[in-house]
Design an enzyme around this catalytic site. Structure first.
Site, PDB file in Angstrom:
ATOM      1  N   ASP A  39       0.779  -1.438   0.460  1.00 58.31           N
ATOM      2  CA  ASP A  39       0.360   0.129  -0.022  1.00 58.31           C
ATOM      3  C   ASP A  39       0.743   0.784   0.045  1.00 58.31           C
ATOM      4  OD1 ASP A  39      -3.034   1.503   1.619  1.00 58.31           O
ATOM      5  OD2 ASP A  39      -1.270   2.004   0.167  1.00 58.31           O
ATOM      6  N   TYR A 136      -8.846  16.441  -8.497  1.00 64.31           N
ATOM      7  CA  TYR A 136      -7.759  16.140  -9.580  1.00 64.31           C
ATOM      8  C   TYR A 136      -6.363  16.882 -10.382  1.00 64.31           C
ATOM      9  CZ  TYR A 136      -5.333  12.522 -12.815  1.00 64.31           C
ATOM     10  OH  TYR A 136      -4.469  11.901 -13.648  1.00 64.31           O
ATOM     11  N   LYS A 140      -2.697  17.256  -9.055  1.00 62.08           N
ATOM     12  CA  LYS A 140      -1.833  17.264 -10.064  1.00 62.08           C
ATOM     13  C   LYS A 140      -0.631  18.372  -9.781  1.00 62.08           C
ATOM     14  CE  LYS A 140      -1.855  12.770 -11.227  1.00 62.08           C
ATOM     15  NZ  LYS A 140      -0.885  11.712 -11.343  1.00 62.08           N
TER      16      LYS A 140
HETATM   17  C1  VAH Z   1      -8.024  10.914 -15.888  1.00 60.42           C
HETATM   18  N1  VAH Z   1      -7.254   9.737 -17.728  1.00 60.42           N
HETATM   19  O1  VAH Z   1      -9.107  10.869 -17.395  1.00 60.42           O
HETATM   20  C2  VAH Z   1      -6.746  10.895 -16.900  1.00 60.42           C
HETATM   21  C3  VAH Z   1      -6.491  12.251 -17.297  1.00 60.42           C
HETATM   22  C4  VAH Z   1      -6.320  13.509 -18.374  1.00 60.42           C
HETATM   23  C5  VAH Z   1      -7.119  13.324 -18.052  1.00 60.42           C
HETATM   24  O2  VAH Z   1      -5.077  12.488 -16.663  1.00 60.42           O
HETATM   25  O3  VAH Z   1      -8.738  11.428 -15.267  1.00 60.42           O
END
Ligand code: VAH
Length: 325
Positions: A39, A136, A140
């Site tokens: 993990d 997300y 990042k």
């Molecule tokens: C997503 N495939 O869909 C990934 C990507 C550009 C998006 O980082 O979350």
């Protein structure tokens, strides 16, 4: 990405140690000198692994993708941020020299305010619109910024390099929890003769690239001399297409495919904030990025042949069926 990266690393002569949440399947273990089910968030286990197999390069792929991250922001932060920074911390404290740390970032770090601004902007450079509109992308971007900060200066104990990947399309694997998943899902469904309902609008335009080009790009940046690099995070892309164009090209190869569009509002909002295209001139200039696949070549030369092979009906599927009793 790991499914394509492991054989690519082994072919280049790397001694690969691969770890995942669960034990790797045999067809991936064969490319490794060692594997471990660990993990990412278990600092003691990750430290023991790093001590047992001290790496010179770390390629850190583990992440919760965008749609899944939007549904569970706390888990996304733990995996995408705590997991990444924890791994960087272990590497910096355990390894005698600064490891190369490869970080797959994403076009999700960009945030266009509305579809009109997205259409007007066209391709986005690395310095533009880094105001992510979803969890997300925030995860990042923060990891990119901290990785770059920890790599600064002569005594830096990290060589952090990131690629802001567009949507990735693989013939070998299907992603889960992403918001660009509609492209591979549509193609894999058509190749299996299954109907597909696309969760974004037909007019949705995004940059994509094939998985082979993405893996080649990651390894090219990893092998680039540090003095060639002018930044810590680079855009790369193969082509910019709408979901309708993917449907149309899919139908050219699978004329009987049944594809409809039924946008899901939450996922449409995410892709509407992402750029229609990205400018990859810095990657081309600094480390010779040159994708093999444009859009039509991606299907004709890679995806369609591989998908036909993967889903070709087995003898059992085509044997005459016994009469119903
Ligand atoms: C997503 N495939 O869909 C990934 C990507 C550009 C998006 O980082 O979350």
């Amino acid at each position: 990405m790991g499914a394509r990266l492991l054989p690519a690393l082994a072919e280049r002569g790397f001694a690969v140690v691969a770890t995942d949440l669960s034990e790797l399947p045999e067809d991936r273990r064969v490319h490794c000198v060692a594997t471990a089910a660990v993990d990412l968030l278990d600092a003691a286990a990750m430290t023991a692994l790093i001590r047992r197999h001290p790496p010179t390069q770390v390629l850190h792929l583990a992440a919760l993708l965008s749609s899944a991250a939007e549904r569970d922001p706390d888990l996304a932060h733990r995996v995408n941020v705590d997991g990444t920074l924890g791994l960087i911390r272990i590497c910096r404290q355990e390894l005698p020299t600064a490891p190369l740390f490869m970080f797959p970032s994403s076009i999700a770090v960009y945030g266009l305010p509305d579809p009109a601004a997205k259409a007007k902007q066209g391709a986005v450079g690395e310095w533009e619109w880094t105001i992510p509109a979803a969890v997300y992308g925030c995860n990042k971007l923060y990891c990119e910024l901290l990785g770059a900060l920890l790599s600064r200066g002569p005594g830096a104990r990290l060589d952090f390099r990131a690629i802001r990947f567009p949507g990735l399309i693989s013939a070998e694997t299907l992603p889960t929890g992403g918001t660009t998943d509609y492209a591979p899902e549509m193609l894999h469904a058509a190749a299996q003769g299954k109907p597909y309902s696309c969760f974004v609008a037909a007019t949705t335009r995004l940059p994509f690239m094939t998985m082979p080009d993405a893996v080649d790009a990651l390894l090219a940046l990893a092998g680039a001399p540090a003095e060639r690099l002018t930044r810590r995070a680079y855009n790369v892309r193969g082509f910019s297409v709408t979901a309708a164009e993917i449907r149309d090209e899919t139908l050219r190869h699978f004329p009987s495919a049944r594809i409809e569009f039924d946008p899901v509002a939450a996922r449409q909002a995410i892709v509407d904030s992402w750029p229609a295209d990205i400018d990859d001139s810095a990657a081309r200039r600094d480390w010779g990025f040159a994708p093999r696949h444009g859009f039509t070549e991606a299907l004709a030369d890679y995806l369609i042949p591989e998908l036909r092979n993967r889903y070709k009906p087995t003898l059992a599927d085509t044997a005459p069926r016994p009469p119903a009793r």
